[in-house]
Scaffold this active site. Structure first.
Site, PDB file in Angstrom:
ATOM      1  N   ARG A  53       0.822  -1.208   0.000  1.00 11.41           N
ATOM      2  CA  ARG A  53       0.000   0.000   0.000  1.00 11.41           C
ATOM      3  C   ARG A  53       0.861   1.266   0.000  1.00 11.41           C
ATOM      4  O   ARG A  53       0.531   2.253  -0.657  1.00 11.41           O
ATOM      5  CB  ARG A  53      -0.951  -0.027   1.199  1.00 11.41           C
ATOM      6  CG  ARG A  53      -1.997  -1.126   0.992  1.00 11.41           C
ATOM      7  CD  ARG A  53      -2.921  -1.304   2.149  1.00 11.41           C
ATOM      8  NE  ARG A  53      -3.965  -2.279   1.817  1.00 11.41           N
ATOM      9  CZ  ARG A  53      -5.020  -2.512   2.545  1.00 11.41           C
ATOM     10  NH1 ARG A  53      -5.217  -1.846   3.659  1.00 11.41           N
ATOM     11  NH2 ARG A  53      -5.904  -3.402   2.174  1.00 11.41           N
ATOM     12  N   ASP A 163     -17.160   8.278   5.854  1.00  6.05           N
ATOM     13  CA  ASP A 163     -15.961   7.440   5.839  1.00  6.05           C
ATOM     14  C   ASP A 163     -14.760   8.369   5.989  1.00  6.05           C
ATOM     15  O   ASP A 163     -14.841   9.563   5.693  1.00  6.05           O
ATOM     16  CB  ASP A 163     -15.861   6.648   4.520  1.00  6.05           C
ATOM     17  CG  ASP A 163     -14.986   5.406   4.659  1.00  6.05           C
ATOM     18  OD1 ASP A 163     -15.538   4.292   4.765  1.00  6.05           O
ATOM     19  OD2 ASP A 163     -13.743   5.550   4.683  1.00  6.05           O
TER      20      ASP A 163
HETATM   21  C1  LIG Z   1     -14.172  -2.920   5.430  1.00 10.61           C
HETATM   22  S1  LIG Z   1     -14.896  -1.369   5.102  1.00 10.61           S
HETATM   23  C2  LIG Z   1     -16.543  -1.631   5.698  1.00 10.61           C
HETATM   24  C3  LIG Z   1     -17.582  -1.053   4.776  1.00 10.61           C
HETATM   25  C4  LIG Z   1     -19.037  -1.346   5.159  1.00 10.61           C
HETATM   26  N1  LIG Z   1     -19.361  -0.789   6.437  1.00 10.61           N
HETATM   27  C5  LIG Z   1     -19.328  -2.827   5.140  1.00 10.61           C
HETATM   28  O1  LIG Z   1     -19.456  -3.425   6.207  1.00 10.61           O
HETATM   29  O2  LIG Z   1     -19.412  -3.400   4.048  1.00 10.61           O
HETATM   30  C6  LIG Z   1     -14.164  -0.375   6.416  1.00 10.61           C
HETATM   31  C7  LIG Z   1     -14.259   1.121   6.149  1.00 10.61           C
HETATM   32  O3  LIG Z   1     -13.907   1.801   7.359  1.00 10.61           O
HETATM   33  C8  LIG Z   1     -13.263   3.005   7.006  1.00 10.61           C
HETATM   34  N2  LIG Z   1     -12.510   3.515   8.174  1.00 10.61           N
HETATM   35  C9  LIG Z   1     -11.366   3.031   8.718  1.00 10.61           C
HETATM   36  N3  LIG Z   1     -10.975   3.789   9.754  1.00 10.61           N
HETATM   37  C10 LIG Z   1     -11.894   4.774   9.880  1.00 10.61           C
HETATM   38  C11 LIG Z   1     -12.040   5.880  10.769  1.00 10.61           C
HETATM   39  N4  LIG Z   1     -11.154   6.143  11.747  1.00 10.61           N
HETATM   40  N5  LIG Z   1     -13.107   6.697  10.601  1.00 10.61           N
HETATM   41  C12 LIG Z   1     -14.007   6.459   9.621  1.00 10.61           C
HETATM   42  N6  LIG Z   1     -13.925   5.446   8.742  1.00 10.61           N
HETATM   43  C13 LIG Z   1     -12.877   4.600   8.873  1.00 10.61           C
HETATM   44  C14 LIG Z   1     -12.395   2.597   5.832  1.00 10.61           C
HETATM   45  O4  LIG Z   1     -12.010   3.702   5.047  1.00 10.61           O
HETATM   46  C15 LIG Z   1     -13.289   1.614   5.090  1.00 10.61           C
HETATM   47  O5  LIG Z   1     -13.974   2.220   4.020  1.00 10.61           O
END
Ligand SMILES: C[S@@+](CC[C@H](N)C(=O)[O-])C[C@H]1O[C@@H](n2cnc3c(N)ncnc32)[C@H](O)[C@@H]1O
Length: 292
Positions: A53, A163
């Site tokens: 990454r 997000d």
């Molecule tokens: C695996 S995805 C989950 C997406 C969706 N909620 C699902 O369950 O299909 C995790 C998401 O969390 C976001 N994320 C990670 N750390 C975060 C933070 N501190 N604040 C907000 N979003 C965050 C990432 O950018 C990513 O898009």
């Protein structure tokens, strides 16, 4: 024979390419920085993934090595790079109607009750998709709720989708996806996700009617939140897995404060509360109700 460019046996370098070797110290530095900025815990065994990454940022900035990138991150000029670093390290895996039971609960139990309580008086219904990734989750929420509400205009209905990752939010807001994602959906939910004609070949776009139901915003869950709530439902799925217990507990307290009494919190399939919460009651698979 190509001579190794470094005496480090784990050096990842080939002629003409950036050196993506990630030293133990740099790995520690990145893990600390990402934890401070986003609450995401990067464990040691994720070294290969992290290296890959970071390599994307090294390439985008035209740098020669991961070491150079890490040195740059330590300078005051790197402030503007931090969001890019976070975009690069987040995992965005998601899907339409992922963990189907939440959408069934929303459609069959929650929305009919809310409409009965709030319909007719332009009552508010608010749903938050907290970590919405590329939008499949909030569009599935919109499609489910729209199905229950029909075209009625006697409720003030909105979905907030947030997000931390600014790149993924641009994609989410566009509502444009490979058409095959829709083709693969189970027959009973497929018609709910209405699509627009005229997208490019192999692509399909969510109709404006559903897109208009959602406000996409950047929000870092570990920072201050500008919203005052209350929310009737909060989806926070598959993001707690990246946080430590302390971060989860603090976010959870803030979710509870923003949830309406009788409102619901949905967590991801492998997630649970960091500790029992006096105001949350488990009522179904990863479905919690705010009791008071
Ligand atoms: C695996 S995805 C989950 C997406 C969706 N909620 C699902 O369950 O299909 C995790 C998401 O969390 C976001 N994320 C990670 N750390 C975060 C933070 N501190 N604040 C907000 N979003 C965050 C990432 O950018 C990513 O898009």
């Amino acid at each position: 024979m190509t001579r190794p460019a470094s005496s480090n046996p784990f050096a990842m370098i080939q002629p003409g390419m950036a050196d993506v070797t990630l030293t133990r110290d740099d790995m520690k530095f990145i893990a600390t920085l990402v934890y401070e900025q986003a609450g995401i815990v990067i464990r040691e065994h994720k070294e290969a993934m992290t290296r890959g990454r970071l390599a994307r940022r090294v390439k985008a900035l035209g740098m020669g090595s991961v070491a150079e990138y890490c040195a740059f991150l330590k300078t005051p000029q790197a402030a503007g790079e931090l969001p890019e670093l976070i975009n690069a390290v987040t995992t965005n895996h998601t899907a339409f109607f992922r963990e189907r039971h939440h959408f069934d609960h929303l459609r069959k139990d929650v929305m009919p009750r809310l409409l009965q309580e709030r319909g007719g008086r332009r009552g508010r219904i608010r749903i938050w998709s907290a970590a919405c990734s590329s939008g499949e989750e909030p569009y599935s929420i919109a499609a489910s709720c729209r199905d229950v509400m029909g075209p009625r205009s006697d409720v003030d209905f909105k979905i907030l989708a947030t997000d931390i990752d600014t790149d993924i939010l641009v994609r989410a807001e566009a509502g444009l996806y490979p058409a095959e994602l829709f083709e693969r959906l189970p027959g009973d939910v497929k018609p709910l996700l209405k699509l627009e004609g005229g997208a490019g070949r192999g692509e399909a776009r969510i109709v404006e009617e559903l897109r208009r139901m959602i406000a996409f915003k950047r929000l870092n869950l570990i920072e201050k939140w500008p919203m005052s709530g209350p929310f009737d439902v909060i989806f926070c799925r598959n993001v707690f897995i990246y946080f430590d217990t302390q971060t989860k507990a603090s976010i959870l307290d803030r979710f509870v404060a923003l949830l309406a009494p009788g409102g619901f919190l949905y967590l991801g399939h492998s997630e649970s509360l960091p500790q029992p919460h006096p105001k949350l009651r488990l009522i179904g698979r990863t479905i919690y109700e705010r009791t008071a």
